[in-house]
Design a protein around this motif. Sequence first.
Motif, mmCIF file in Angstrom:
data_model
loop_
_atom_site.group_PDB
_atom_site.id
_atom_site.type_symbol
_atom_site.label_atom_id
_atom_site.label_comp_id
_atom_site.label_asym_id
_atom_site.label_seq_id
_atom_site.Cartn_x
_atom_site.Cartn_y
_atom_site.Cartn_z
ATOM 1 N N UNK A 55 34.133 31.685 48.897
ATOM 2 C CA UNK A 55 32.828 31.996 48.317
ATOM 3 C C UNK A 55 32.739 33.472 47.952
ATOM 4 N N UNK A 56 33.267 34.343 48.810
ATOM 5 C CA UNK A 56 33.237 35.780 48.532
ATOM 6 C C UNK A 56 34.058 36.100 47.282
ATOM 7 N N UNK A 57 35.218 35.464 47.145
ATOM 8 C CA UNK A 57 36.050 35.682 45.953
ATOM 9 C C UNK A 57 35.350 35.192 44.697
ATOM 10 N N UNK A 58 34.714 34.018 44.804
ATOM 11 C CA UNK A 58 33.976 33.500 43.646
ATOM 12 C C UNK A 58 32.822 34.422 43.266
ATOM 13 N N UNK A 59 32.155 34.974 44.267
ATOM 14 C CA UNK A 59 31.057 35.896 43.993
ATOM 15 C C UNK A 59 31.571 37.146 43.279
ATOM 16 N N UNK A 60 32.714 37.657 43.714
ATOM 17 C CA UNK A 60 33.309 38.819 43.050
ATOM 18 C C UNK A 60 33.659 38.496 41.600
ATOM 19 N N UNK A 61 34.227 37.306 41.368
ATOM 20 C CA UNK A 61 34.577 36.913 39.998
ATOM 21 C C UNK A 61 33.330 36.757 39.141
ATOM 22 N N UNK A 62 32.264 36.204 39.729
ATOM 23 C CA UNK A 62 31.013 36.061 38.997
ATOM 24 C C UNK A 62 30.459 37.423 38.615
ATOM 25 N N UNK A 64 32.179 40.145 38.180
ATOM 26 C CA UNK A 64 33.065 40.673 37.143
ATOM 27 C C UNK A 64 32.729 40.059 35.782
ATOM 28 N N UNK A 65 32.531 38.753 35.760
ATOM 29 C CA UNK A 65 32.179 38.093 34.504
ATOM 30 C C UNK A 65 30.820 38.560 33.989
ATOM 31 N N UNK A 66 29.880 38.753 34.888
ATOM 32 C CA UNK A 66 28.558 39.247 34.480
ATOM 33 C C UNK A 66 28.670 40.631 33.851
ATOM 34 N N UNK A 67 29.498 41.476 34.442
ATOM 35 C CA UNK A 67 29.708 42.813 33.872
ATOM 36 C C UNK A 67 30.351 42.723 32.498
ATOM 37 N N UNK A 68 31.314 41.829 32.349
ATOM 38 C CA UNK A 68 31.972 41.669 31.050
ATOM 39 C C UNK A 68 30.992 41.176 29.992
#
Length: 87
Positions: A55-62, A64-68
């Motif tokens: 879940x923590x990894x998915x949150x980090x990816x989310x 990152x995607x939001x920033x992109x």
Amino acid sequence: MMDEIGSLMASNLVTIVGAVWYVSTRVSSIKHSLASMQLEMQEIKDDLRQAREGRAKLHEKLQDLSERVTIQEVKSKSTRVGLGKIT
């Protein structure tokens, strides 16, 4: 009279030995059940830890995607402003 006392003592002794055997068997069974439950609980704890890490990894990816997406939106708006397309 002594025979009666001896018979009662033997009867009580047999009853006590049987009761001790039964209780020790039950205690052994309970210990085994507890050991099995502890093993299952450890497996559940491991699965929960892995799920939390995932879940923590998915949150980090989310994030990152939001920033992109934000960067792309800003670039898109700046490009449109430069071309005079915003009205």
